[in-house]
Design an enzyme around this catalytic site. Structure first.
Site, mmCIF file in Angstrom:
data_model
loop_
_atom_site.group_PDB
_atom_site.id
_atom_site.type_symbol
_atom_site.label_atom_id
_atom_site.label_comp_id
_atom_site.label_asym_id
_atom_site.label_seq_id
_atom_site.Cartn_x
_atom_site.Cartn_y
_atom_site.Cartn_z
ATOM 1 N N TYR A 186 2.339 45.982 93.263
ATOM 2 C CA TYR A 186 2.815 44.755 93.896
ATOM 3 C C TYR A 186 1.769 43.669 93.728
ATOM 4 C CZ TYR A 186 3.919 41.302 97.430
ATOM 5 O OH TYR A 186 4.199 40.118 98.056
ATOM 6 N N GLU B 125 6.010 36.113 93.881
ATOM 7 C CA GLU B 125 5.835 37.561 94.006
ATOM 8 C C GLU B 125 6.338 38.293 92.776
ATOM 9 O OE1 GLU B 125 6.860 39.513 97.985
ATOM 10 O OE2 GLU B 125 8.557 40.088 96.735
#
Ligand code: GDP
Ligand code: MN
Length: 381
Positions: free
Chosen positions: A101, A189
């Protein structure tokens, strides 16, 4: 404003982040054509503005163009978390060895952009934050110095990334930060950022939230808005120039000024109830805008009482009072209403409201207004 995965990834790619080859399609036939061009296995991904599409059946692998067409047909018929799928992204399938991530948000505490990384990629970051928060590593980015190499190296090391990927990770982190800045984003993101079988890093998913207040600087980005993905209330609010966020409480709030709106919500909580919305009608609000705002509030079935909290500065209380009355004519409210009008022309404003046929309680302090609204919502009046 949220961007779709394909839009976010294209913006990331424009800043040097590697993404899979692919294109969007609105029909199964288009999906087949894209798959034919990519030649090889593809992944067909629903483009809806919610996370967790994978689990909802909105992401499927296809080995051939014919299969891509068929799978796209299935996905294009889906509704994911209430949103109809109108587009799919057809990407070259990645050979995924590891999912990490990488994201940036504006961090209010450090008053800087915070970059976060985790070895637990692929699942929603909120889930990771809940179950094992220690797996999320973060660095605060000094806006004047920018993202420094030692910071990206520290992140890569902390999430246990192999040394051979540090250079690629650094380039991607910088690209993501550049895209975040260039677009005036509040969130950017990549989840997951994957390590492929060939040992490359690749942004397989992308998400961006743009700051609505900066959109005037980006007409090209503003044009990316997907109006299909807005709720009716959100669209009406935006078109009327209102800042409106629906919440799940029982007291509808109509306030001028964001700070006053926050204070009103806080004080409603303080007296034991919950606000049904955040709503800033802005300065100098005219009758029509007040009516739209009231219509939005009353369309919410949870609303048991409405609190008007208006501070007259440049905005004149008599103007707002006229607006409220005009709104009543148009909307015909059936729940109890409490109004606190103070500031410029407050006496005139209150006199106008007292002449109304609707039952409107008035108050002079914020505390009194909130208490009356809370009591009214409980039916204790
Ligand atoms: P989200 O569920 O809406 O966040 O959608 P993602 O784009 O993050 O995809 C969810 C998951 O699907 C990823 O974490 C991967 O495990 C898987 N996935 C996505 N793209 C590919 C791909 O090209 N190949 C493979 N094998 N898996 C993929
Ligand atoms: Mn994802």
């Amino acid at each position: 404003m949220k961007l779709h995965e394909y839009q976010s990834k294209r913006l990331f790619a424009a800043h040097g982040v590697p993404i899979p080859a692919g294109d969007v399609a609105s029909t199964p036939q288009e999906a087949r054509r894209v798959a034919e061009e990519l030649a090889g296995a593809v992944v067909v991904k629903s483009q809806v503005l919610v996370g967790g599409r994978g689990k909802a059946g909105g992401i499927k692998l296809a080995q051939t163009p014919a299969e891509a067409e068929q799978v796209a047909g299935e996905i294009l018929g889906l509704e994911i978390k209430g949103l109809p799928v109108r587009k799919v992204l057809i990407d070259e399938a990645a050979d995924i060895q590891q999912e990490i991530y990488l994201g940036i948000v504006v961090d209010r505490t450090s008053r800087r952009p915070a970059m976060m990384a985790s070895s637990e990629g692929g699942v929603e970051i909120e889930e990771v934050a809940r179950t094992h928060p220690e797996a999320i590593k973060r660095v605060a980015i000094d806006p004047f110095l920018g993202l420094r190499g030692y910071q990206t190296r520290a992140l890569a090391k902390d999430i246990g990334l192999a040394g051979e990927h540090f250079r690629a990770f650094d380039r991607i982190a910088r690209g993501l930060y550049e895209a975040f800045l260039a677009c005036d984003a509040s969130l950017a993101e990549i989840n997951p950022l994957v390590v492929t079988g060939e040992g490359d890093l690749l942004a397989v998913d992308g998400k961006m939230v743009l700051d609505d207040n900066a959109l005037f600087r980006h007409p090209d980005l503003a044009g990316m808005r997907d109006v299909d993905e807005e709720t009716d209330a959100e669209r009406q609010a935006r078109e009327a120039g209102l800042s409106y966020v629906q919440l799940d409480g029982e007291i509808g709030c109509m306030v001028n000024g964001a700070g006053l709106a926050m204070a009103s919500m806080d004080i409603i909580k303080h007296f034991g109830a919950a606000p049904a919305n955040f709503l800033d009608i802005g300065g100098g609000a005219k009758a029509e805008r007040v009516a739209t705002a009231l219509r939005l509030i009353l369309a919410d079935p949870n609303v048991k009482a409405v609190l008007f909290n208006i501070f007259g500065g440049i905005t004149r209380c008599d103007e707002v009072a006229k607006g409220i009355l005009a709104a009543f004519e148009a909307v015909k409210p059936t729940v109890p209403l409490v109004a606190r009008l103070v500031g410029t022309n407050e006496t005139e404003g209150r006199a106008i409201l007292e002449g109304s046929e609707y039952e409107l309680m008035t108050a002079t302090t914020l505390a009194e207004a909130a208490q009356k609204a809370v009591a009214a919502a409980r039916g204790a009046v």
